[in-house]
Design an enzyme around this catalytic site. Sequence first.
Site, short mmCIF file in Angstrom:
data_model
loop_
_atom_site.label_atom_id
_atom_site.label_comp_id
_atom_site.label_asym_id
_atom_site.label_seq_id
_atom_site.Cartn_x
_atom_site.Cartn_y
_atom_site.Cartn_z
N LYS A 32 13.62 52.62 -8.91
CA LYS A 32 14.51 53.02 -7.73
C LYS A 32 15.90 52.11 -7.68
O LYS A 32 16.81 53.01 -7.34
CB LYS A 32 13.58 53.09 -6.62
N THR A 33 15.69 51.16 -7.87
CA THR A 33 16.80 50.23 -7.89
C THR A 33 17.91 50.74 -8.88
O THR A 33 18.84 50.96 -8.73
CB THR A 33 16.52 48.63 -8.20
N ASP A 227 17.47 51.80 1.39
CA ASP A 227 16.35 51.32 0.61
C ASP A 227 15.19 51.26 1.38
O ASP A 227 15.30 50.66 2.82
CB ASP A 227 16.36 50.31 -0.44
N GLU A 228 13.83 51.35 1.09
CA GLU A 228 12.65 51.27 1.88
C GLU A 228 12.81 51.64 3.42
O GLU A 228 12.47 51.46 4.18
CB GLU A 228 12.46 49.79 1.96
N GLN A 258 3.87 53.29 0.82
CA GLN A 258 4.20 51.89 0.89
C GLN A 258 4.43 51.19 2.32
O GLN A 258 5.17 50.14 2.19
CB GLN A 258 5.20 51.44 -0.22
N ARG A 594 0.70 46.46 -7.81
CA ARG A 594 1.57 45.24 -8.25
C ARG A 594 1.26 44.91 -9.70
O ARG A 594 2.16 44.21 -10.39
CB ARG A 594 1.31 43.99 -7.58
#
Length: 653
Positions: A32-33, A227-228, A258, A594
């Site tokens: 995503k980044t 974001d998030e 998430q 993770r």
Amino acid sequence: MPYLDNLNERQKKAAEHRNGPLLIVAGAGAGKTKTIAARIVRLVQNGAAPENILAITFTNKAAKEMRERVFLALQSEQSLNRPLTLMERPFVATFHALGVHILRENARTIGLNRHFNIFDRSDSKKSVRQAMENVGVNPKQFEPGRILEIIAREKGNNLIIAEYEQEVGNEYLPGIVAKVWREYDKILATEKALDFDDLLLRTVRLLKNQPAILEKYQNNWHYLLIDEYQDTNKIQYELAKLLADKNKNICAVGDTDQLIYGWRGASVRNLLEFENDYPNTTVVLLEENYRSSKRILAVANQVIEKNRLRKEKRLFTQKPLGEKIGLYPAYDETDEANYIAGKTQSLIAAGAAPEEIAALYRANFQSRAIEEAFLNEQIPYQVLGVRFFERKEIKDILAYIKAALNPENLSDFKRAIENPRRGVGKVTLAKALSGMEEKLPAAARTKIGEFRNLLAQIKKQALSGKPSETIKFVLRASGIETQLKSGGEDEKERLENIRELASLAVKYDSLPAEGGIEKLLSDAALASDQDELQEHKPAVKLMTVHAAKGLEFDYVFITGLEEGLFPHERLNDKEISEEESEEERRLFYVALTRARKKIFLSYASIRTIFGSRQVNLPSEFFADIDNGHLEEEYPAQGWSASGGNLKGKMIYL
């Protein structure tokens, strides 16, 4: 356009989107980044001025990484032909940094100096305590941290004190909170300060009450990227909506699976209802994962699909199937920790970098046993967060014992008498510590005398009783237990940590009383020192699952998978919403995603909690995983369930 060359088709679709609302549902490890950075470059390529772009994220670390990536991408874009000045760059920051920026630019409008003070949580808690004393509310009856937690939550819900008072009416506890809150606001005003939550609350109120100021920022930032987005609470949602209202060029990036901060006020519905808030939204699903093996993603998908409040998606990858998920049914927490240490040694011996290994747990107190096993095996490690023996509540309890055993230990005497507070002022304490106690007023001498009597009782207990019982005695007699029980979630976790200290002390109970307590104190000091020596070296990472969000490792241990621990039992919650009930499963999903190469799951059949051994059931999450993805793990050579040496033999549980 080379910056688009390394994107997949869905990432390119998101990057190429120009005007109108855009929702990017980005799964874990889906790049995503990289996609956000490419979209910003593409907007500039299509004629947007860099300074007309606002990108918001949640942590300073994430903001720094995004800022660096975006600036580098823009600078390498040949069509710009020149370096960008600071004024020409996109504004990339956290929500709170954005609030500070807007408030400083408009400080006079809200009656503040541009260099207004910002209270951190410690400042706020002290001021809430002062406010309680000013209005006659007993801090022993109502814990200041809990009052602050309620105030912060309500500010996050976009309420000011007058609105809160009107909403709660004559209810008892809310009435107490309202009285303290109003006085707390007076203290903030006197000091020309804002607290952490005011930074957003006052920003939203400013923009709503001053249309010209709102229009200025709407005209300045034509494009808004967040974001998030699933982690936004009500006030953050309101701020984003205000800034995006004119141009509707808002890009929300998030993943309902998430969301793990519901206890902070984050609402999964902000993302679920994005398309209702912004009609004609373009939705892009980023489901290709570039981090984990097929096996890990298969398990993660199986776990999360049981949740109902989510944007439907299914992660996939081009990576190999990968190794099976390891499962270790431990006898107790010591056996679990020894297994993790032994397996970690094997991984490092086989070439794994220590920093690419992580052990995750649901609650901070679980780190103690793992730290001890790593110390015994001389495995370098780093605890993200405060080390067990360096945690404030642990140091507070040990300070009582050390001050009782050594009356000349002035620093621990001072720490103990101030935690919890006993109405002993600085002047009184200074005279008592400097040997001028007889010159104090009678009331002050009484308070100091009562505290010395408490230390005498602790000394008697420490020199005659078991160390674990001494810890319990200090917890009760000091007033710390009463203080923490009346607090919020943070205080409850501190209480759990102290109970874990009592559990740790059980292993010293077989020694003579004085020798046992001395050994406990020595081990605590040595563990802290050794921890610091490992701090700047390659080291295995120990952290809560919450702290692991946004990180990734080759090998991940997920520990304590027991009913009541993970998923965690919510204390005193008779009724919880569907949104809250699904959060533990999302937390497990975050833990699973993770890992790049392999995951190791473990649970303890027996775990010592507050000195009592409890029999546990394995976590319900195991029922979600196809047995074909699991393989049983066994203790490392040389270890038994009780930590004894087996001289190379293996045991099977």
